[in-house]
Design a protein around this motif. Structure first.
Motif, PDB file in Angstrom:
ATOM      1  N   PHE A 167     -60.417 -34.450  -6.239  1.00 55.47           N
ATOM      2  CA  PHE A 167     -60.205 -33.068  -6.675  1.00 55.47           C
ATOM      3  C   PHE A 167     -59.871 -32.204  -5.475  1.00 55.47           C
ATOM      4  CE2 PHE A 167     -64.694 -33.723  -5.983  1.00 55.47           C
ATOM      5  CZ  PHE A 167     -65.104 -32.613  -5.268  1.00 55.47           C
ATOM      6  N   LEU A 168     -59.082 -31.175  -5.743  1.00 59.49           N
ATOM      7  CA  LEU A 168     -58.616 -30.251  -4.707  1.00 59.49           C
ATOM      8  C   LEU A 168     -59.449 -28.987  -4.768  1.00 59.49           C
ATOM      9  CD1 LEU A 168     -56.408 -29.548  -2.568  1.00 59.49           C
ATOM     10  CD2 LEU A 168     -55.102 -28.566  -4.463  1.00 59.49           C
ATOM     11  N   THR A 169     -59.961 -28.574  -3.617  1.00 58.72           N
ATOM     12  CA  THR A 169     -60.753 -27.354  -3.539  1.00 58.72           C
ATOM     13  C   THR A 169     -60.613 -26.771  -2.146  1.00 58.72           C
ATOM     14  OG1 THR A 169     -62.941 -26.412  -3.934  1.00 58.72           O
ATOM     15  CG2 THR A 169     -62.876 -28.548  -2.836  1.00 58.72           C
ATOM     16  N   ARG A 170     -61.234 -25.643  -1.916  1.00 57.76           N
ATOM     17  CA  ARG A 170     -61.201 -25.031  -0.592  1.00 57.76           C
ATOM     18  C   ARG A 170     -62.486 -25.388   0.141  1.00 57.76           C
ATOM     19  NH1 ARG A 170     -57.340 -21.532   0.548  1.00 57.76           N
ATOM     20  NH2 ARG A 170     -58.601 -20.332   1.981  1.00 57.76           N
ATOM     21  N   ARG A 203     -59.664 -23.878   4.257  1.00 61.96           N
ATOM     22  CA  ARG A 203     -58.357 -24.233   3.723  1.00 61.96           C
ATOM     23  C   ARG A 203     -58.504 -25.192   2.540  1.00 61.96           C
ATOM     24  NH1 ARG A 203     -59.889 -27.250   7.736  1.00 61.96           N
ATOM     25  NH2 ARG A 203     -59.445 -29.442   7.870  1.00 61.96           N
ATOM     26  N   GLN A 204     -57.381 -25.540   1.919  1.00 63.38           N
ATOM     27  CA  GLN A 204     -57.353 -26.494   0.819  1.00 63.38           C
ATOM     28  C   GLN A 204     -57.656 -27.893   1.350  1.00 63.38           C
ATOM     29  OE1 GLN A 204     -56.765 -25.986  -2.442  1.00 63.38           O
ATOM     30  NE2 GLN A 204     -56.206 -23.821  -2.369  1.00 63.38           N
ATOM     31  N   VAL A 205     -58.597 -28.606   0.681  1.00 65.11           N
ATOM     32  CA  VAL A 205     -58.983 -29.960   1.079  1.00 65.11           C
ATOM     33  C   VAL A 205     -59.157 -30.786  -0.198  1.00 65.11           C
ATOM     34  CG1 VAL A 205     -60.755 -31.360   2.224  1.00 65.11           C
ATOM     35  CG2 VAL A 205     -60.185 -29.119   3.126  1.00 65.11           C
ATOM     36  N   VAL A 206     -58.781 -32.044  -0.136  1.00 61.16           N
ATOM     37  CA  VAL A 206     -58.987 -32.965  -1.257  1.00 61.16           C
ATOM     38  C   VAL A 206     -60.248 -33.772  -0.974  1.00 61.16           C
ATOM     39  CG1 VAL A 206     -58.081 -34.956  -2.497  1.00 61.16           C
ATOM     40  CG2 VAL A 206     -56.533 -33.124  -1.775  1.00 61.16           C
TER      41      VAL A 206
END
Length: 133
Positions: A23-26, A10-13
């Protein structure tokens, strides 16, 4: 895919503690803390100690390694002496027969030492000043 075998992707910061950068990434990383992101959504946040924003290699603050000094150190330790190196390390007087023999690339045998003694007697210090046969 089998259900219940893979972690939740899922999306994780990711937040860099040292640089104050996020930064936001999966990812499959988990965290109990959350953060509200710029888009108004709430995401889990994983705190990291270093990222590309604070790592010395990526910021250009990396330490330069003196590889030329390391190579010279290796050569001094393991290569046989050259006439030039023997010349610069020999004392101010006439060189020792062993120095002349080693500088010429010959083995340290009695015959070669005698050859070096004759050469030193006839040429003196200049026995090391020119290329040796």
């Amino acid at each position: 895919m089998k259900p219940e075998t893979h972690p939740d992707y899922r999306q994780v910061v990711f937040r860099d503690q040292a640089a104050g950068y996020a930064f936001l990434t999966r990812s499959t990383a988990t965290s109990d803390t959350t953060i509200e992101w710029d888009d108004g959504q709430t995401y889990p946040v994983v705190d990291v100690e270093i990222s590309s924003e604070s790592h010395p290699f990526y910021t250009g603050k990396a330490r330069v390694v003196d590889s030329e000094g390391q190579v010279a150190k290796f050569r001094r330790r393991y290569e046989s002496p050259t006439p030039d190196s023997v010349l610069h390390t020999a004392p101010d007087g006439d060189p020792a027969p062993e120095d002349v023999v080693l500088a010429s690339g010959r083995d340290l045998t009695e015959a070669n030492l005698e050859w070096a003694r004759r050469r030193i007697a006839s040429e003196g210090r200049s026995a090391l000043d020119r290329e040796l046969p």
